[in-house]
Motif scaffolding. Structure first.
Motif, short mmCIF file in Angstrom:
data_model
loop_
_atom_site.label_atom_id
_atom_site.label_comp_id
_atom_site.label_asym_id
_atom_site.label_seq_id
_atom_site.Cartn_x
_atom_site.Cartn_y
_atom_site.Cartn_z
N GLU A 315 -18.25 6.21 -49.48
CA GLU A 315 -19.04 5.37 -50.39
C GLU A 315 -18.72 3.89 -50.18
O GLU A 315 -17.58 3.53 -49.87
CB GLU A 315 -18.70 5.76 -51.83
N LEU A 316 -19.73 3.06 -50.35
CA LEU A 316 -19.52 1.62 -50.42
C LEU A 316 -19.14 1.32 -51.87
O LEU A 316 -19.99 1.30 -52.76
CB LEU A 316 -20.79 0.85 -50.03
N LEU A 317 -17.84 1.13 -52.13
CA LEU A 317 -17.34 0.99 -53.49
C LEU A 317 -17.78 -0.29 -54.17
O LEU A 317 -18.03 -0.31 -55.38
CB LEU A 317 -15.80 1.05 -53.49
N GLU A 351 -15.79 -2.85 -62.51
CA GLU A 351 -16.70 -1.76 -62.14
C GLU A 351 -16.15 -0.96 -60.97
O GLU A 351 -16.23 0.28 -60.94
CB GLU A 351 -18.08 -2.35 -61.78
N MET A 352 -15.57 -1.66 -60.00
CA MET A 352 -14.96 -0.99 -58.85
C MET A 352 -13.79 -0.11 -59.30
O MET A 352 -13.64 1.04 -58.84
CB MET A 352 -14.48 -2.02 -57.84
N ALA A 353 -12.96 -0.63 -60.21
CA ALA A 353 -11.83 0.14 -60.71
C ALA A 353 -12.31 1.42 -61.39
O ALA A 353 -11.71 2.49 -61.23
CB ALA A 353 -11.00 -0.70 -61.67
N GLN A 354 -13.39 1.32 -62.16
CA GLN A 354 -13.91 2.50 -62.83
C GLN A 354 -14.40 3.53 -61.82
O GLN A 354 -14.22 4.74 -62.01
CB GLN A 354 -15.04 2.12 -63.78
N ARG A 355 -15.03 3.06 -60.74
CA ARG A 355 -15.48 3.99 -59.68
C ARG A 355 -14.27 4.71 -59.05
O ARG A 355 -14.31 5.90 -58.79
CB ARG A 355 -16.25 3.25 -58.60
N CYS A 360 -11.09 9.58 -58.35
CA CYS A 360 -9.77 10.19 -58.33
C CYS A 360 -9.66 11.32 -59.36
O CYS A 360 -9.01 12.34 -59.11
CB CYS A 360 -8.68 9.14 -58.57
N GLU A 361 -10.30 11.13 -60.51
CA GLU A 361 -10.26 12.19 -61.52
C GLU A 361 -11.04 13.41 -61.07
O GLU A 361 -10.66 14.55 -61.34
CB GLU A 361 -10.81 11.65 -62.84
N VAL A 362 -12.16 13.20 -60.37
CA VAL A 362 -12.90 14.33 -59.82
C VAL A 362 -12.06 15.08 -58.80
O VAL A 362 -12.01 16.31 -58.78
CB VAL A 362 -14.23 13.85 -59.18
N LYS A 363 -11.37 14.31 -57.93
CA LYS A 363 -10.50 14.94 -56.93
C LYS A 363 -9.40 15.77 -57.59
O LYS A 363 -9.05 16.85 -57.11
CB LYS A 363 -9.85 13.87 -56.03
#
Length: 366
Positions: A315-317, A351-355, A360-363
């Protein structure tokens, strides 16, 4: 009348600002004497030249005066070698201090059961803003309520302390180093151990040893949610050491929009994948310059970040425009490189930090 028990109870909420543990829990409060509304006591510091002695004094006095004391007299002492060794063992969860010649103690942050997410920030070449991205992402994660640390692993080109305006040196207790806390981020850098910005003239093995010391000898305190590593650019010894030392680390690759920069950055991403690391995403820095009329000028071209993300199948973060934080040296939390949370670029980092948090939570659930 104030009692010793009340004083101790009040001081349970006063923490050593470097260790972030209660002074009472660390057995730093001694010899409490009470005479009516006058209280005297001794505070035993970890080292005699504790840099935050004034902060500790202010916090202790405020806590005791809140009980109704009219006068508080403090005396300061320093722990003995035996007390420091016991403190180190306590902070390391009961492990004994290593003896000369023994293998380094395993820092819990590297243990298999550690829940810390390691994120290595890398680039193919220097000058693309990798350290700026590292610092501002770390601060944005901390602003989201996460426990965050940075290891400035760019041993030759260390810049994180200067970017965050950190002038304090780490406290060293025996074999243990306490990182510096700034903007809610715990920081460790080679820059703390170099005098007057002197060059580091070391070969690869010595650099690897210093990096290992950052893991084995630094006390990060309560377990971090994220530990960001600002890697040197390219695919040299330090990057390889990190990949071997932290096989579970994720990777963020920083580039500019210029096609050549993206082409070179692809090598760093390819190295991560070949060593079994997952690419978390790409950050395109210096994506454009926004003029006063709101128009965008693409100073370094366009499309490099998207092309790199496509090449690395990630992804382009974020796309971060050219800019400079509007910080003034007279501000209490001044730094030359950290954007304010409510600034335009500061919001992009949030916004980047939230992404990053979401990915990471999905992982973690997989």
């Amino acid at each position: 009348m104030i009692t010793k028990e009340q004083v101790l109870e009040a001081l349970r909420d006063v923490k050593d600002p470097e260790i972030n543990r209660s002074l009472v829990e660390l057995n730093m409060i001694r010899d409490i004497q009470i005479n009516g509304s006058h209280v005297s006591l001794e505070v035993v510091l970890t080292i005699s030249g504790c840099p935050l002695k004034v902060t500790i004094e202010e916090d202790v006095v405020a806590a005791i005066k809140a009980l109704g004391a009219e006068q508080v007299n403090l005396r300061f002492g320093a722990m003995t070698d035996e007390e420091r060794a016991a403190l180190i063992a306590q902070l390391r969860g009961g492990q004994k201090q290593q003896q000369p010649g023994q293998a380094p103690l395993l820092n819990p942050i590297l243990a298999k059961e550690s829940t810390t997410t390691f994120i290595a920030v890398t680039s193919g070449k220097g000058g693309v803003g990798k350290s700026t991205v590292t610092v501002n992402l770390a601060v944005a994660l901390a602003r989201q309520g996460k426990k965050v640390g940075i290891i400035d692993a760019d041993i030759y080109g260390f810049s994180v302390p200067d970017m965050m305006n950190i002038e304090q040196r780490p406290t060293i207790i025996g074999e243990m180093i306490l990182p510096i806390d700034k903007f809610g981020v715990k920081v460790m850098s080679m820059g703390f151990f170099v005098e007057d910005n002197s060059p580091v003239i070391w070969r690869g093995p010595m650099l690897g040893k210093m990096l290992r010391n950052f893991f084995t000898e630094v006390h990060w305190g309560e377990e971090l949610d994220y530990l960001l590593l600002d890697l040197p650019p390219g695919t040299g010894d330090m990057a390889l050491d990190v990949h071997q030392m932290i096989p579970q680390s994720l990777e963020i690759v920083v580039t500019t929009p210029h096609p050549t920069a993206a082409f070179v950055a692809a090598r760093a991403g390819a190295m991560a994948m070949r060593t079994g690391h997952e690419i978390l995403g790409v950050v395109e820095n210096m994506a454009w310059y926004e003029a006063k009329d709101g128009s965008k000028e693409f100073v370094f071209g366009r499309g490099g970040g998207a092309k790199l993300a496509e090449t690395l199948a990630c992804e382009l973060l974020a796309q971060i425009p050219l800019g400079q934080p509007e910080n003034h040296p007279q501000e209490p939390d001044y730094s030359p490189s950290v954007y304010k949370q409510d600034s335009t670029i500061g919001k992009l980092y949030m916004e980047m930090a939230q992404r990053v948090i979401d990915k990471c939570e999905v992982k973690a659930t997989l």
